[in-house]
Design a protein around this motif. Structure first.
Motif, short mmCIF file in Angstrom:
data_model
loop_
_atom_site.label_atom_id
_atom_site.label_comp_id
_atom_site.label_asym_id
_atom_site.label_seq_id
_atom_site.Cartn_x
_atom_site.Cartn_y
_atom_site.Cartn_z
N GLY A 74 -38.78 30.72 42.96
CA GLY A 74 -38.98 31.60 41.82
C GLY A 74 -38.88 33.08 42.09
O GLY A 74 -39.08 33.87 41.19
N THR A 134 -33.55 31.22 35.73
CA THR A 134 -33.23 31.39 37.13
C THR A 134 -31.75 31.15 37.38
O THR A 134 -31.13 30.29 36.75
N ASP A 174 -36.70 34.77 39.66
CA ASP A 174 -36.82 34.34 38.28
C ASP A 174 -37.06 35.50 37.32
O ASP A 174 -37.78 36.45 37.62
N HIS A 223 -35.18 24.08 39.84
CA HIS A 223 -36.58 24.14 40.24
C HIS A 223 -37.19 22.75 40.20
O HIS A 223 -36.77 21.90 39.42
#
Length: 241
Positions: A98, A208, A101, A213
């Motif tokens: 992340g 993202t 992100d 993920h």
């Protein structure tokens, strides 16, 4: 439950934010409050007081953890549904899942850069935007409070603003604003972060370009001893600034 600095901070937060305010007024009020509480001298006094065990160390430790976006998130004052005041300690180069992100939040927020520097980008969804990303709907698991990430398909975003925030700077964002931020210096960066509002969204949006993920990302809270040690280390960092 709290020493002089804790009680004063709670009183300031309640007076400024506990009423029913339109979002734009709440954002401005939050920005003013976080700038006042984030002055290095005042934050040092508050942090040192909390590190000595004042406040609610048991409750705050349960909501303090290493965030996947690359910073340590330490809850200082829990104002229930009205506001949550946190210290964020950013480490250059840290971050795994992340870290690239783009996301928004459940409620309006304000932040004050106490030391170091942050970089930030703002985005908006747009057909034909130059940034290709996968979109996720992020929520919290009821029992564990882990982050749950549900893929919702591809998206395109447009970069709308790039900014740098040095020590002494503040910023404030409505809940839906898409952004990403990171430590922009080799030295640790400290920010005071304020979440506000009773009508919090049940989920956030995460975009993202870094690949898929996992469906859930564990959120591991600090125990009380580690929480107090982190506060003590933060106080020492502020003293050396």
């Amino acid at each position: 439950m709290g020493g002089r600095q804790v009680l004063a901070a709670r009183r300031l937060l309640a007076e400024a934010l506990d009423g029913e305010l339109p979002e734009h007024e709440r954002v401005l009020a939050a920005r003013s409050v976080v700038a006042e509480l984030g002055s290095p001298e005042r934050l040092l006094e508050l942090t040192a007081e909390l590190a000595s065990g004042e406040g609610d160390p048991d409750g705050c430790a349960r909501y303090s953890y290493r965030h996947v976006l690359g910073f340590d998130k330490l809850l200082l004052i829990d104002g229930g549904p009205h506001h949550m005041l946190r210290a964020h300690l950013w480490h250059a180069g840290r971050g795994a899942i992340g870290k690239e992100d783009i996301h928004n939040h459940r409620s309006p927020l304000a932040s004050y850069v106490v030391r170091g520097r942050l970089a930030m980008e703002l985005y908006a969804p747009r057909e034909g935007g130059s940034v290709e990303a996968d979109r996720y709907r992020e929520s919290l698991a009821e029992e564990s409070a882990d982050w749950l990430l549900e893929p919702t398909g591809p998206a395109r975003l447009h970069l709308t603003q790039v900014a740098e925030y040095a020590a002494g700077s503040t910023y404030a964002l409505p809940a839906h604003t898409l952004h990403r931020a990171w430590c922009d210096t080799a030295e640790p960066t400290v920010t005071l972060f304020l979440e506000t509002g009773t009508g919090r969204r049940q989920h956030t949006d995460v975009f993202t370009a870094a690949g898929p993920h996992p469906g859930a990302v564990p959120k591991v809270p600090l125990d009380v001893a580690d929480y107090l040690a982190e506060l003590d280390a933060l106080a020492e960092l502020l003293r050396s600034s």
